[in-house]
Scaffold this motif. Structure first.
Motif, PDB file in Angstrom:
ATOM      1  N   ASP A  27       0.640  -1.342  -0.061  1.00 54.31           N
ATOM      2  CA  ASP A  27      -0.066   0.397   0.263  1.00 54.31           C
ATOM      3  C   ASP A  27       1.084   1.273  -0.115  1.00 54.31           C
ATOM      4  N   ASN A  28       1.808   0.743   0.906  1.00 57.67           N
ATOM      5  CA  ASN A  28       2.577   2.683   0.544  1.00 57.67           C
ATOM      6  C   ASN A  28       3.700   2.208  -0.204  1.00 57.67           C
ATOM      7  N   GLN A  29       3.908   1.232  -0.900  1.00 61.88           N
ATOM      8  CA  GLN A  29       4.758   1.443  -2.737  1.00 61.88           C
ATOM      9  C   GLN A  29       4.373   2.039  -4.257  1.00 61.88           C
ATOM     10  N   LEU A  30       5.560   1.744  -5.118  1.00 63.42           N
ATOM     11  CA  LEU A  30       4.917   2.459  -6.065  1.00 63.42           C
ATOM     12  C   LEU A  30       5.786   1.587  -6.803  1.00 63.42           C
ATOM     13  N   LEU A  31       5.299   1.099  -8.104  1.00 60.76           N
ATOM     14  CA  LEU A  31       5.066  -0.260  -8.984  1.00 60.76           C
ATOM     15  C   LEU A  31       6.541   1.086 -10.269  1.00 60.76           C
ATOM     16  N   ILE A  32       7.861   1.002 -10.507  1.00 65.19           N
ATOM     17  CA  ILE A  32       7.798   1.963 -10.929  1.00 65.19           C
ATOM     18  C   ILE A  32       8.485   1.091 -12.278  1.00 65.19           C
ATOM     19  N   LYS A  33       8.291   1.161 -13.856  1.00 66.45           N
ATOM     20  CA  LYS A  33       9.092   1.146 -14.722  1.00 66.45           C
ATOM     21  C   LYS A  33      10.611   1.165 -15.020  1.00 66.45           C
ATOM     22  N   VAL A  34      11.704   0.604 -15.463  1.00 65.33           N
ATOM     23  CA  VAL A  34      12.954   1.259 -14.770  1.00 65.33           C
ATOM     24  C   VAL A  34      13.355   1.379 -16.395  1.00 65.33           C
ATOM     25  N   MET A  35      13.786   2.731 -16.123  1.00 62.86           N
ATOM     26  CA  MET A  35      14.596   3.292 -17.416  1.00 62.86           C
ATOM     27  C   MET A  35      15.866   3.125 -17.656  1.00 62.86           C
ATOM     28  N   VAL A  36      16.702   3.291 -16.678  1.00 63.25           N
ATOM     29  CA  VAL A  36      18.181   3.841 -17.417  1.00 63.25           C
ATOM     30  C   VAL A  36      18.377   3.558 -15.267  1.00 63.25           C
ATOM     31  N   ALA A  37      19.240   2.389 -15.253  1.00 63.26           N
ATOM     32  CA  ALA A  37      19.927   2.309 -13.890  1.00 63.26           C
ATOM     33  C   ALA A  37      21.672   2.449 -13.435  1.00 63.26           C
ATOM     34  N   GLY A  38      22.042   3.127 -12.558  1.00 58.26           N
ATOM     35  CA  GLY A  38      22.667   3.784 -12.209  1.00 58.26           C
ATOM     36  C   GLY A  38      24.215   2.039 -11.979  1.00 58.26           C
ATOM     37  N   VAL A  39      25.195   1.497 -12.319  1.00 57.89           N
ATOM     38  CA  VAL A  39      26.544   0.960 -11.707  1.00 57.89           C
ATOM     39  C   VAL A  39      27.429   1.456 -11.116  1.00 57.89           C
ATOM     40  N   ASP A  40      27.475   1.008 -10.300  1.00 58.32           N
ATOM     41  CA  ASP A  40      28.160   1.542  -9.197  1.00 58.32           C
ATOM     42  C   ASP A  40      29.581   0.444  -7.467  1.00 58.32           C
ATOM     43  N   PRO A  41      30.050   1.169  -7.478  1.00 56.57           N
ATOM     44  CA  PRO A  41      31.177   0.025  -6.880  1.00 56.57           C
ATOM     45  C   PRO A  41      29.928  -1.070  -5.815  1.00 56.57           C
ATOM     46  N   HIS A  42      28.888  -0.012  -5.258  1.00 58.31           N
ATOM     47  CA  HIS A  42      28.225  -1.131  -4.223  1.00 58.31           C
ATOM     48  C   HIS A  42      28.207  -2.588  -4.955  1.00 58.31           C
ATOM     49  N   ILE A  43      28.223  -2.646  -5.723  1.00 57.29           N
ATOM     50  CA  ILE A  43      27.014  -3.803  -6.352  1.00 57.29           C
ATOM     51  C   ILE A  43      29.151  -4.975  -6.789  1.00 57.29           C
ATOM     52  N   VAL A  44      29.929  -4.442  -6.392  1.00 61.36           N
ATOM     53  CA  VAL A  44      30.809  -5.497  -5.875  1.00 61.36           C
ATOM     54  C   VAL A  44      31.294  -5.420  -4.835  1.00 61.36           C
ATOM     55  N   LEU A  45      31.268  -4.650  -3.967  1.00 60.53           N
ATOM     56  CA  LEU A  45      30.580  -5.012  -2.607  1.00 60.53           C
ATOM     57  C   LEU A  45      29.694  -6.644  -2.268  1.00 60.53           C
ATOM     58  N   ALA A  46      28.401  -5.772  -3.138  1.00 63.26           N
ATOM     59  CA  ALA A  46      27.662  -7.620  -3.211  1.00 63.26           C
ATOM     60  C   ALA A  46      27.879  -8.236  -3.477  1.00 63.26           C
ATOM     61  N   LEU A  47      28.555  -8.139  -4.322  1.00 64.95           N
ATOM     62  CA  LEU A  47      28.765  -9.417  -5.043  1.00 64.95           C
ATOM     63  C   LEU A  47      29.387 -10.878  -4.703  1.00 64.95           C
ATOM     64  N   THR A  48      30.860  -9.743  -4.168  1.00 65.51           N
ATOM     65  CA  THR A  48      32.093 -10.208  -3.380  1.00 65.51           C
ATOM     66  C   THR A  48      32.106 -10.453  -1.461  1.00 65.51           C
ATOM     67  N   GLY A  49      30.773 -10.370  -1.220  1.00 68.45           N
ATOM     68  CA  GLY A  49      30.239 -10.213   0.339  1.00 68.45           C
ATOM     69  C   GLY A  49      30.860  -9.756   0.896  1.00 68.45           C
ATOM     70  N   LYS A  50      31.186  -8.068   0.388  1.00 67.19           N
ATOM     71  CA  LYS A  50      31.401  -7.698   1.558  1.00 67.19           C
ATOM     72  C   LYS A  50      31.126  -6.506   2.018  1.00 67.19           C
ATOM     73  N   VAL A  51      29.425  -6.471   1.897  1.00 70.12           N
ATOM     74  CA  VAL A  51      28.450  -5.958   3.094  1.00 70.12           C
ATOM     75  C   VAL A  51      27.506  -7.127   3.921  1.00 70.12           C
ATOM     76  N   LYS A  52      28.250  -7.980   3.520  1.00 73.98           N
ATOM     77  CA  LYS A  52      27.610  -8.956   5.083  1.00 73.98           C
ATOM     78  C   LYS A  52      28.158  -8.885   6.156  1.00 73.98           C
ATOM     79  N   LEU A  53      28.293  -8.166   6.780  1.00 75.30           N
ATOM     80  CA  LEU A  53      28.858  -7.183   8.161  1.00 75.30           C
ATOM     81  C   LEU A  53      27.182  -6.678   8.299  1.00 75.30           C
ATOM     82  N   PHE A  54      26.655  -5.895   7.390  1.00 77.09           N
ATOM     83  CA  PHE A  54      25.610  -5.187   6.894  1.00 77.09           C
ATOM     84  C   PHE A  54      24.336  -5.893   6.902  1.00 77.09           C
TER      85      PHE A  54
END
Length: 335
Positions: A27-54
């Motif tokens: 009820d509190n959300q929007l459904l968004i059709k994605v046009m363009v997404a940013g690619v940022d260094p956090h993606i690498v941290l996520a893939l390698t598991g370095k964000v498991k601390l959080f």
């Protein structure tokens, strides 16, 4: 719909494009059709598991932290958005999902797109804009003080530098020799990290934003004046970060304090302060970023734009740390 997903933590950084169900909104959300997404260094941290601390992800996990798109459905409790609105957003980092045809996002994390930006330009802004805003709110700098941003000609810097300058700060960035032209466009000072003797810049900055991580922290601490502050985006959490976040459990606060013990001591020996920021989603702050963009007619610098099927190449580009502006993933043609 199609989505870019990870199924395991791995240093290989390869991802898969899978067919998954279109999300159903709350009820509190929007459904968004994605046009363009940013690619940022956090993606690498996520893939390698370095964000498991959080927090750990449930697999498979759709990637992507920031996006621009079009609202296609509005939750019953949402009254600030309508279907057809052009919006941009950074969902919480533990709830990614921008690398997909559609995403469900809490309306509190979303803002109307700046009127002067294209979808591609808007997708370059949310994570970087929120990061620099939250850093400056934390350190409360005074006009005329000096700020150094390591690697400040990449995706983060091309938003952070003009925003910091608009607050009266004198900004210097580092980068490879070809980055000098980008720094000049951003009206920032420049240090060629390959050839310049960093000793020439010791003890002249009030603040350092570290984007590189532990291997460069010691080097960048020397740039600070006595009493200066370093805010790292990649060096790891510490006691000050843990104490600032009241939602952390006691055991997690102890863990983060132990992890940051060495960095805190290094900073103390240099008579400066080390801190860490893990950027938070915030739609109200994003509205302030929008106001800045529209008032200054700011347009982010785009390094490169990849198609949906080129997602692995886009992620690889981020790992080089040689981006001259923002790396983007275009989903507009995947439908």
């Amino acid at each position: 719909m199609q989505a870019v997903q990870m199924s395991v933590y791995s240093p290989k950084l390869n991802v898969d494009i899978n067919d998954i169900s279109t999300p159903k909104i709350k009820d509190n959300q929007l459904l968004i059709k994605v046009m363009v997404a940013g690619v940022d260094p956090h993606i690498v941290l996520a893939l390698t598991g370095k964000v498991k601390l959080f927090g750990r992800y449930d697999f498979p996990k759709t990637l992507g932290n920031e996006l621009s798109g079009i609202v296609v459905e509005v939750g019953s409790q949402v009254n600030k958005f309508n279907a057809g609105d052009y919006v941009y957003t950074m969902p919480p980092l533990d709830d990614m999902g921008a690398f997909a045809e559609y995403i469900a996002v809490d309306a509190d994390y979303v803002a109307q797109m700046p009127e002067n930006l294209s979808f591609a330009q808007a997708a370059a802004v949310p994570l970087s804009g929120l990061t620099i805003m939250q850093i400056l709110q934390m350190v409360k700098p005074k006009a005329g003080e000096r700020l150094f941003i390591s690697g400040g000609t990449g995706g983060f810097g091309q938003v952070a530098v003009p925003y910091a300058i608009s607050k009266g700060l004198q900004v210097t960035v580092s980068g490879s020799k070809p980055s000098r032209e980008i720094a000049e466009k951003l009206n920032a000072g420049f240090i060629d990290y390959m050839s310049t003797d960093y000793d020439q810049h010791e003890h002249i900055y009030d603040y350092v934003i570290d984007t590189r991580g532990v291997e460069t922290v010691r080097k960048h601490l020397k740039l600070l004046k006595p009493g200066g502050r370093m805010i790292s985006l990649n060096g790891g959490p510490n006691k000050r970060f843990a104490q600032r976040n009241q939602n952390f459990s006691y055991s997690r606060k102890i863990l983060f304090s132990l992890i940051g013990f060495v960095l805190d001591n290094l900073a103390q020996l240099s008579k400066v302060q080390y801190d860490f920021l893990y950027v938070e989603a915030n739609g109200e702050q994003l509205k302030q970023v929008t106001k800045f963009i529209e008032q200054t007619h700011f347009e982010p610098i785009i390094d490169s734009e990849y198609s949906f099927l080129q997602v692995n190449e886009a992620i690889k580009k981020i790992t080089t740390q040689q981006s001259q502006g923002k790396v983007l993933l275009n989903l507009e043609n995947t439908y």
